[in-house]
Design a protein around this motif. Sequence first.
Motif, PDB file in Angstrom:
ATOM      1  N   THR A 266       0.665  -1.179  -0.003  1.00  0.00           N
ATOM      2  CA  THR A 266       0.098  -0.045  -0.045  1.00  0.00           C
ATOM      3  C   THR A 266       0.878   1.350  -0.024  1.00  0.00           C
ATOM      4  OG1 THR A 266      -1.817  -1.307   1.280  1.00  0.00           O
ATOM      5  CG2 THR A 266      -1.970   1.286   1.311  1.00  0.00           C
ATOM      6  N   PHE A 267       2.089   1.231   1.088  1.00  0.00           N
ATOM      7  CA  PHE A 267       2.848   2.470   0.776  1.00  0.00           C
ATOM      8  C   PHE A 267       3.553   2.658  -0.569  1.00  0.00           C
ATOM      9  CE2 PHE A 267       2.399   0.926   5.306  1.00  0.00           C
ATOM     10  CZ  PHE A 267       1.813   2.162   5.959  1.00  0.00           C
ATOM     11  N   LEU A 268       4.030   1.490  -0.897  1.00  0.00           N
ATOM     12  CA  LEU A 268       4.950   1.345  -2.182  1.00  0.00           C
ATOM     13  C   LEU A 268       4.028   2.216  -3.454  1.00  0.00           C
ATOM     14  CD1 LEU A 268       6.762  -1.716  -1.905  1.00  0.00           C
ATOM     15  CD2 LEU A 268       7.947   0.548  -1.775  1.00  0.00           C
ATOM     16  N   LYS A 269       2.622   1.678  -3.553  1.00  0.00           N
ATOM     17  CA  LYS A 269       1.871   2.031  -4.484  1.00  0.00           C
ATOM     18  C   LYS A 269       1.467   3.527  -4.323  1.00  0.00           C
ATOM     19  CE  LYS A 269      -0.717  -2.487  -5.317  1.00  0.00           C
ATOM     20  NZ  LYS A 269      -1.794  -3.152  -5.134  1.00  0.00           N
ATOM     21  N   ASN A 270       1.185   3.942  -3.250  1.00  0.00           N
ATOM     22  CA  ASN A 270       1.138   5.413  -3.063  1.00  0.00           C
ATOM     23  C   ASN A 270       2.214   6.047  -3.479  1.00  0.00           C
ATOM     24  OD1 ASN A 270      -1.464   5.181  -1.944  1.00  0.00           O
ATOM     25  ND2 ASN A 270      -0.648   4.932   0.202  1.00  0.00           N
ATOM     26  N   ASP A 271       3.400   5.828  -3.086  1.00  0.00           N
ATOM     27  CA  ASP A 271       4.613   6.423  -3.449  1.00  0.00           C
ATOM     28  C   ASP A 271       4.822   6.439  -4.988  1.00  0.00           C
ATOM     29  OD1 ASP A 271       5.612   7.220  -0.838  1.00  0.00           O
ATOM     30  OD2 ASP A 271       6.777   5.677  -0.674  1.00  0.00           O
ATOM     31  N   VAL A 272       4.623   5.410  -5.609  1.00  0.00           N
ATOM     32  CA  VAL A 272       4.863   5.404  -7.033  1.00  0.00           C
ATOM     33  C   VAL A 272       3.536   6.298  -7.678  1.00  0.00           C
ATOM     34  CG1 VAL A 272       4.499   3.911  -9.198  1.00  0.00           C
ATOM     35  CG2 VAL A 272       5.674   3.086  -7.327  1.00  0.00           C
ATOM     36  N   ARG A 273       2.418   6.201  -7.271  1.00  0.00           N
ATOM     37  CA  ARG A 273       1.436   7.103  -7.677  1.00  0.00           C
ATOM     38  C   ARG A 273       1.731   8.657  -7.559  1.00  0.00           C
ATOM     39  NH1 ARG A 273      -2.212   3.553  -5.065  1.00  0.00           N
ATOM     40  NH2 ARG A 273      -3.220   1.921  -6.692  1.00  0.00           N
ATOM     41  N   MET A 274       2.265   8.961  -6.207  1.00  0.00           N
ATOM     42  CA  MET A 274       2.751  10.252  -5.857  1.00  0.00           C
ATOM     43  C   MET A 274       3.974  10.724  -6.960  1.00  0.00           C
ATOM     44  SD  MET A 274       4.892  11.616  -2.665  1.00  0.00           S
ATOM     45  CE  MET A 274       6.506  10.869  -3.318  1.00  0.00           C
ATOM     46  N   ILE A 275       4.670   9.971  -7.305  1.00  0.00           N
ATOM     47  CA  ILE A 275       5.816  10.331  -8.159  1.00  0.00           C
ATOM     48  C   ILE A 275       5.111  10.604  -9.433  1.00  0.00           C
ATOM     49  CG2 ILE A 275       7.942   9.560  -9.471  1.00  0.00           C
ATOM     50  CD1 ILE A 275       8.707   7.893  -6.755  1.00  0.00           C
TER      51      ILE A 275
END
Length: 497
Positions: A266-275
């Motif tokens: 969940t955290f990794l997906k949020n970071d990828v989307r943020m970038i």
Amino acid sequence: MIKTFISLQWKEFLRSASFQKGVAIKVLLFIAAAYIGGMAILAGMGLFFGIKKYLKSLGVPEHLIDPHVIVNSFIAFWFMADLMLRYFMQQMPVMNIKPLMIIPIKQKTIIHFLLGKTVISFFNLLPLLVFIPYCVILLGQGYPPLHVICWLLSIIVITLSLNFLNILVNKSNTVFYVVATALIGSIAAQYFGFYDVATPLGIVFNGLYNNPIYILVPIAILGILYYLNFNYLNSRFYLDSAISQKVKEVNASDLSWLDRFGALATFLKNDVRMIWRNKRPRQVLLMSGFFLFYGVIFFTQKTYNDMPGFIAFASIFITAGFLFSFGQLVPSWDSEHYKMMMSQNIPYRQYLESKWYLMVIAVVISFILSTPYIYFGWDKYAMIAAGASFNIGINTFVTLFGGALNRVPVKLNEKAKAFSNTQGFNPTQLLIALPKMLLPVVLFYVPYYFTDSLNAGIITLAVSGLVGLVFKNYFLTQIEKVYQKGKYKTIAAFDEK
């Protein structure tokens, strides 16, 4: 009215909440600018005689030496580099137009002031620091004053033209791709000998020098670029043009491949989307890709073959682009919703571990993309592999620890340059950066010095990364304690406006 605008901008600068907080950074930036400016002046003073001395060493007869012709042949590459640096580093001036739209001030006046603000830039001052001393030397060597002065004015006009071209490049992806392709293609063609770009460009700039009347050409180009910028801003000088955006297509990225990380997904997906969705992290991601070319600077120069310490330094940077640029701003990337995150039932350890895995993935991808460096020899590639090991096993933890001391918020969609924007930056980051850059060089060079073997240095560097991985849980636990201890200070700092 322009005088009033200047007064308002100065008051806004002095009264802003971030003025006193950023004094230390501003002092450091001023010192750096003064140093670069001083070096530029020295370069301008020594350019003429340096070229002359170099041509003599090549055996060129005295009567055939004209350093100014050489300068004109390669000055175009100066402007190419200038434009590329502007795109990534020059911060576009902004102005709050909302309160000005309800009072009787001409729209054109505001736009002229905004465009005029872009002229006040270190990037426009730097050519003056180089070429004014250079032209003084030319006059002292007996070059015609009219030709020298008109040539200098042409350089100034071209510099201002690049300033306004940079605004268009920043606003239009199409213009950016066209300009970037032309610049990179020209530099590559000259460097690898496919085509001598310097000769025809030299004819153009020698023409500006030999025929002062040709200064009208760059002046006309400057006028056209100013006109295009004025029309661009004038047609978009409305709040609703920024508020209402027509959505043509919605793209949903498939990030299911991250599910293998379990609770961290969940955290990794949020970071990828943020970038992917925000301007500032996208710029940082783009700039981190340029670190892959760091080895080209050192591996192609024979001088560094006898300086293995510099080779080790370059090898670290090749796979550390994302680690250095993105990682140093953890947790500032989440500053806009950090308070909400800290009020949820989210284990701090999972948050930190997700950032660690994101940096590890970036290092691994960078290492795979660095495979072409095998061309320079397996020893160079082995150094890159050892550097990647160190980045994963040591530098990731050092970077996360430095984030605990970083309490400066970052605006994700701030329209600013990835390097020149000082949001999220503080002097502490400079101190944290030292071990990340110097420690691997020491770990490599010490065993190399005593054994006179590259393999000894490479193995030591690689093993240090493996040791760091063994103690991963211990390091993350200690880093988590530091974050927990400063949790409420970080929340308060991110909440400041």
